[in-house]
Design a protein around this motif. Structure first.
Motif, PDB file in Angstrom:
ATOM      1  N   SER A   1      -2.037   0.897 -10.799  1.00 29.16           N
ATOM      2  CA  SER A   1      -1.285  -0.037 -11.491  1.00 29.16           C
ATOM      3  C   SER A   1      -2.045  -1.048 -12.157  1.00 29.16           C
ATOM      4  O   SER A   1      -3.543  -1.317 -11.732  1.00 29.16           O
ATOM      5  CB  SER A   1      -0.307  -0.611 -10.722  1.00 29.16           C
ATOM      6  OG  SER A   1      -0.805  -1.465  -9.665  1.00 29.16           O
ATOM      7  N   THR A   2      -1.707  -2.040 -13.074  1.00 32.73           N
ATOM      8  CA  THR A   2      -2.281  -2.875 -13.654  1.00 32.73           C
ATOM      9  C   THR A   2      -2.816  -4.086 -12.500  1.00 32.73           C
ATOM     10  O   THR A   2      -3.841  -4.576 -12.442  1.00 32.73           O
ATOM     11  CB  THR A   2      -1.352  -3.554 -14.691  1.00 32.73           C
ATOM     12  OG1 THR A   2      -1.312  -2.563 -15.929  1.00 32.73           O
ATOM     13  CG2 THR A   2      -2.428  -4.560 -15.546  1.00 32.73           C
ATOM     14  N   TYR A   3      -1.834  -4.184 -11.721  1.00 37.32           N
ATOM     15  CA  TYR A   3      -1.963  -5.401 -10.770  1.00 37.32           C
ATOM     16  C   TYR A   3      -3.079  -4.947  -9.816  1.00 37.32           C
ATOM     17  O   TYR A   3      -3.971  -5.296  -9.352  1.00 37.32           O
ATOM     18  CB  TYR A   3      -0.574  -5.473  -9.983  1.00 37.32           C
ATOM     19  CG  TYR A   3      -0.692  -6.413  -8.588  1.00 37.32           C
ATOM     20  CD1 TYR A   3      -0.958  -7.709  -8.893  1.00 37.32           C
ATOM     21  CD2 TYR A   3      -0.869  -6.062  -7.327  1.00 37.32           C
ATOM     22  CE1 TYR A   3      -1.303  -8.599  -7.847  1.00 37.32           C
ATOM     23  CE2 TYR A   3      -0.959  -6.787  -6.416  1.00 37.32           C
ATOM     24  CZ  TYR A   3      -1.129  -7.921  -6.446  1.00 37.32           C
ATOM     25  OH  TYR A   3      -1.187  -8.854  -5.406  1.00 37.32           O
ATOM     26  N   SER A   4      -3.217  -3.605  -9.497  1.00 40.15           N
ATOM     27  CA  SER A   4      -4.320  -3.076  -8.475  1.00 40.15           C
ATOM     28  C   SER A   4      -5.744  -3.066  -9.291  1.00 40.15           C
ATOM     29  O   SER A   4      -6.722  -3.321  -8.622  1.00 40.15           O
ATOM     30  CB  SER A   4      -3.942  -1.565  -7.947  1.00 40.15           C
ATOM     31  OG  SER A   4      -2.905  -1.554  -7.420  1.00 40.15           O
ATOM     32  N   ASN A   5      -5.497  -2.979 -10.463  1.00 35.07           N
ATOM     33  CA  ASN A   5      -6.911  -3.152 -11.388  1.00 35.07           C
ATOM     34  C   ASN A   5      -7.078  -4.389 -11.345  1.00 35.07           C
ATOM     35  O   ASN A   5      -8.500  -4.888 -11.226  1.00 35.07           O
ATOM     36  CB  ASN A   5      -6.582  -2.461 -12.913  1.00 35.07           C
ATOM     37  CG  ASN A   5      -7.115  -1.048 -13.115  1.00 35.07           C
ATOM     38  OD1 ASN A   5      -8.155  -0.830 -12.807  1.00 35.07           O
ATOM     39  ND2 ASN A   5      -6.042  -0.009 -13.007  1.00 35.07           N
ATOM     40  N   ALA A   6      -6.094  -5.488 -11.384  1.00 35.57           N
ATOM     41  CA  ALA A   6      -6.576  -6.898 -11.654  1.00 35.57           C
ATOM     42  C   ALA A   6      -7.255  -7.215 -10.278  1.00 35.57           C
ATOM     43  O   ALA A   6      -8.196  -8.196 -10.265  1.00 35.57           O
ATOM     44  CB  ALA A   6      -5.181  -7.837 -11.945  1.00 35.57           C
TER      45      ALA A   6
END
Length: 349
Positions: free
Chosen positions: A85-90
């Motif tokens: 997810s984008t959150y995990s990538n962040a």
């Protein structure tokens, strides 16, 4: 604020840092919106994308840019990051951004052994000055600290010092409530007519809660509770208490230093982390006798430009020889450019 109001506020904030229209953002899950907002902040703070350029980029482009940056710094297959997810990538992005951005600060902050530190700091009344928070004003150091007066009961005090070693208590017992972990937020007036403090209080005699307080003319005390988010730290394996924190400016940005427990109620598992309020990186403090547990951190500006004052409580359960109690020292990070600043300048050229 209701859940719908919170979501609508989030949509507005995300809309300010991307080119996607409101209808497109309304179709996204709340977690995807939050992840997109954090990713935007990270791209700008890490100098991957200029802050002024973010509003012209759709969230998908920002996500792909972050994925490419993660692969560049962390290695691995691009497909691995695309599956997250984008959150995990962040979150992964913070694992390379913070160590790079804070390199010179952390090198100096962690090197306690080289800073002429003062251990087991006490005041003129003989009390240990636990959870000390310091501010330099009118040529003196003004500090607030707490002292345990009962089982999980703490009283707050104000003291001053000329040298960070010898302290004189000015105001005993600021409040009759069980309050602790104080941090000086602001001192107003030449004679400190008003002092703003963040702290915790013991709600209903059962649990610690975060609070903000004000001391006016050393006599009028008011306090109110505030909620502190700790999701990020819990997700990084810090499953115990998340408590005391302080804010300090460095290189044009506000940073946070915070305490957290790896295991609930295990005093040997306290650790200190530094971050920007969204993500954190651990500080590996090195003392002469190799203490391993650190709590109640404070970092503030010292008496000269570029100098910082640090205060950290070392629990007995994780202390080295003669190091238990409040550690106080000053440090001055180097002026060398961090890696991300150098890359940013290269892009401009």
């Amino acid at each position: 604020m209701s859940a719908d109001d919170q979501r609508n506020t989030l949509i507005v904030e995300v809309g300010r840092v991307c080119s996607d229209g409101v209808p497109a953002l309304q179709k996204l899950a709340t977690d995807d919106l939050a992840g997109g907002l954090i990713a935007s902040f990270l791209l700008a703070r890490a100098h991957v994308v200029a802050k002024a350029d973010l509003p012209s980029l759709p969230l998908d482009n920002q996500r792909n840019t972050l994925i490419a940056a993660n692969q560049q710094h962390l290695g691995g297959e691009i497909s691995t990051y695309q599956a997250l997810s984008t959150y995990s990538n962040a979150r992964l992005g913070y694992s390379w951004y913070l160590p790079r951005s804070l390199a010179s600060f952390m090198n100096s902050f962690e090197a306690v052994v080289t800073q002429n530190p003062s251990f087991a700091t006490v005041s003129s009344n003989g009390q240990s000055m636990d959870c000390l928070s310091v501010q330099h004003i009118n040529g003196k150091y003004l500090g607030v600290y707490h002292h345990q007066s009962g089982n999980d009961i703490f009283d707050l005090y104000v003291a001053e010092s000329d040298d960070l070693v010898n302290w004189v208590t000015l105001k005993p017992t600021l409040s009759q409530q069980a309050e602790g972990t104080p941090n000086l937020l602001a001192v107003e007036g030449k004679t400190a007519q008003r002092i703003s403090i963040s702290m915790h209080y013991y709600k209903d005699g059962r649990s610690d809660q975060q609070a903000l307080a004000s001391l006016k003319d050393f006599s009028e005390w008011t306090a109110s509770p505030v909620v502190v988010a700790n999701e990020w730290l819990n997700a990084n394996g810090l499953k115990g208490k998340v408590g005391d924190r302080a804010i300090f400016p460095w290189k044009g940005q506000n940073w946070f230093v915070v305490e957290a427990q790896k295991k609930l109620d295990d005093w040997s598992s306290w650790c200190v982390l530094v971050g920007d309020g969204l993500g954190y990186t651990p500080a590996n403090l090195h003392t002469p006798h190799k203490s391993s547990s650190f709590a109640n951190p404070f970092v503030g500006q010292g008496s000269t430009d570029g100098e910082f004052v640090a205060a950290v409580f070392i629990p007995r359960e994780g202390s080295g020889e003669a190091e238990a109690g409040t550690l106080v020292y000053t440090f001055s990070p180097s002026d060398e450019k961090e890696e991300d600043e150098e890359e940013d300048e290269e892009k401009k050229e």
